[in-house]
Design a protein around this motif. Structure first.
Motif, mmCIF file in Angstrom:
data_model
loop_
_atom_site.group_PDB
_atom_site.id
_atom_site.type_symbol
_atom_site.label_atom_id
_atom_site.label_comp_id
_atom_site.label_asym_id
_atom_site.label_seq_id
_atom_site.Cartn_x
_atom_site.Cartn_y
_atom_site.Cartn_z
ATOM 1 N N SER A 230 0.842 -1.197 0.000
ATOM 2 C CA SER A 230 0.000 0.000 0.000
ATOM 3 C C SER A 230 0.877 1.247 0.000
ATOM 4 C CB SER A 230 -0.878 0.035 1.249
ATOM 5 O OG SER A 230 -1.666 -1.120 1.316
ATOM 6 N N PRO A 231 0.551 2.222 -0.856
ATOM 7 C CA PRO A 231 1.373 3.437 -0.919
ATOM 8 C C PRO A 231 1.581 4.085 0.451
ATOM 9 C CG PRO A 231 -0.240 3.443 -2.687
ATOM 10 C CD PRO A 231 -0.537 2.236 -1.835
ATOM 11 N N GLU A 232 0.540 4.048 1.302
ATOM 12 C CA GLU A 232 0.685 4.705 2.612
ATOM 13 C C GLU A 232 1.628 3.953 3.546
ATOM 14 O OE1 GLU A 232 -2.100 3.412 1.390
ATOM 15 O OE2 GLU A 232 -3.240 2.310 2.915
ATOM 16 N N ASN A 233 1.980 2.719 3.182
ATOM 17 C CA ASN A 233 2.905 1.943 4.020
ATOM 18 C C ASN A 233 4.353 2.018 3.543
ATOM 19 O OD1 ASN A 233 0.919 1.089 5.751
ATOM 20 N ND2 ASN A 233 0.509 -0.803 4.638
ATOM 21 N N ILE A 234 4.590 2.802 2.489
ATOM 22 C CA ILE A 234 5.947 2.918 1.944
ATOM 23 C C ILE A 234 6.501 4.296 2.300
ATOM 24 C CG2 ILE A 234 7.377 2.868 -0.132
ATOM 25 C CD1 ILE A 234 5.066 1.250 -1.471
ATOM 26 N N GLU A 235 7.622 4.301 3.017
ATOM 27 C CA GLU A 235 8.257 5.579 3.368
ATOM 28 C C GLU A 235 9.487 5.750 2.480
ATOM 29 O OE1 GLU A 235 8.247 6.265 7.571
ATOM 30 O OE2 GLU A 235 10.025 7.533 7.451
ATOM 31 N N ASN A 236 9.447 6.772 1.647
ATOM 32 C CA ASN A 236 10.503 6.976 0.647
ATOM 33 C C ASN A 236 11.374 8.146 1.091
ATOM 34 O OD1 ASN A 236 12.039 7.202 -1.648
ATOM 35 N ND2 ASN A 236 10.310 6.929 -3.052
ATOM 36 N N SER A 237 12.651 7.860 1.399
ATOM 37 C CA SER A 237 13.527 8.919 1.945
ATOM 38 C C SER A 237 13.737 10.043 0.938
ATOM 39 C CB SER A 237 14.892 8.338 2.296
ATOM 40 O OG SER A 237 15.623 8.041 1.115
ATOM 41 N N ARG A 238 13.880 9.676 -0.317
ATOM 42 C CA ARG A 238 14.186 10.645 -1.383
ATOM 43 C C ARG A 238 15.403 11.507 -1.066
ATOM 44 N NH1 ARG A 238 12.089 10.410 -5.913
ATOM 45 N NH2 ARG A 238 10.051 9.478 -6.252
#
Ligand SMILES: [Zn+2]
Length: 267
Positions: A230-238
């Motif tokens: 799920s997109p809300e479960n992915i934390e992308n540091s960027r």
């Protein structure tokens, strides 16, 4: 993702994994005892003094509430091979010979097994499946990204342990950003062949003929979504490692004359 400072030591953690109580970090080069091009928190042996690397692991592991004796290394070679490890593998790499040659993904459902991934510009992917209590660490450089190793890791957590992929928490580490990841057309061709949708994440370099910029952070996130996270479960540091050489080791800047960053995760 947020920065944690403890004296001279600095490392990053993902807020979703912190909330779930998962011990983990993505290191910086700050707060260790290594010198010269390895200064200072080098987390791979390379040509550094072994005693300094061992001390660096003691420092970072203690900071996140675990023990360096529990770390498990594999030899990463840009494949999509993923391997399960257990408490019997603890210490392999740092204290005894590493046995898993040629694996870029590593996972476990055992407690106090510190999965270790290495990086100096490449993406590391962190996974926690809360329903089955399992973790994984995956090295996803551009070759591993083309092979969708992150998606394969999530698939394996579902198949092996019965994890519900929509509940998996994931983190995408600091890595070379689209601002700096300039490539030639053969690399773009690999992406176009295997992942046609990735064209949305690739742009021409307007300043140089035949050069392109690739967004590995974005492509890895889309791969995880395509595989059921799920997109809300992915934390992308960027966060771009090449933009901050004082903070990160960057292969693009120094070539092999450098230390290594590491990602650690443990139940
Ligand atoms: Zn950059």
């Amino acid at each position: 993702m947020k920065l944690v400072k403890k004296g001279d030591l600095e490392y990053y953690i993902f807020e979703n994994l912190e909330r779930a109580g998962v011990k983990h970090c993505f290191s910086t080069r700050l707060g260790g005892v290594s010198e010269g091009v390895y200064s200072s928190l080098n987390l791979a042996f390379r040509e550094d003094k072994p005693e300094n690397v061992i001390e660096n692991y003691r420092i970072i592991c203690e900071a996140i509430g675990t023990d360096s004796k529990n770390t498990v290394w594999t030899r990463q070679v840009h494949t999509d091979n993923v391997i399960e490890v257990t408490e019997n593998d603890r210490g392999k790499g740092l204290f005894t010979e590493r046995q898993a040659e040629g694996y870029d993904g590593i996972y476990t459902d055992k407690k106090d097994v510190v999965l270790t991934g290495f990086s100096a510009d490449c993406v590391l992917l962190f996974f926690y499946a809360p329903d089955v209590k399992a973790v994984a660490m995956t090295h996803s450089g551009w070759r591993g990204t083309v092979l969708e190793i992150g998606g394969k890791t999530a698939d394996i957590l579902a198949k092996r342990y019965g994890a519900d992929k929509s509940k998996i928490l994931a983190g995408i580490s600091p890595a070379i950003g689209k601002c700096c990841f300039q490539v030639d057309s053969p690399v773009v061709d690999e992406f176009s062949d295997k992942l046609p949708w990735s064209k949305d994440f690739i742009t021409d370099d307007k300043t140089e003929e035949g050069k392109f910029f690739i967004d590995l952070h974005g492509i890895n996130q889309r791969i995880l979504e395509n595989h059921g996270l799920s997109p809300e479960n992915i934390e992308n540091s960027r966060i771009c490692t090449k933009c901050h050489p004082e903070r990160f080791f960057s292969h693009r800047i120094t070539g092999n004359a450098r230390g290594s960053l590491a990602g650690l995760i443990s139940l």
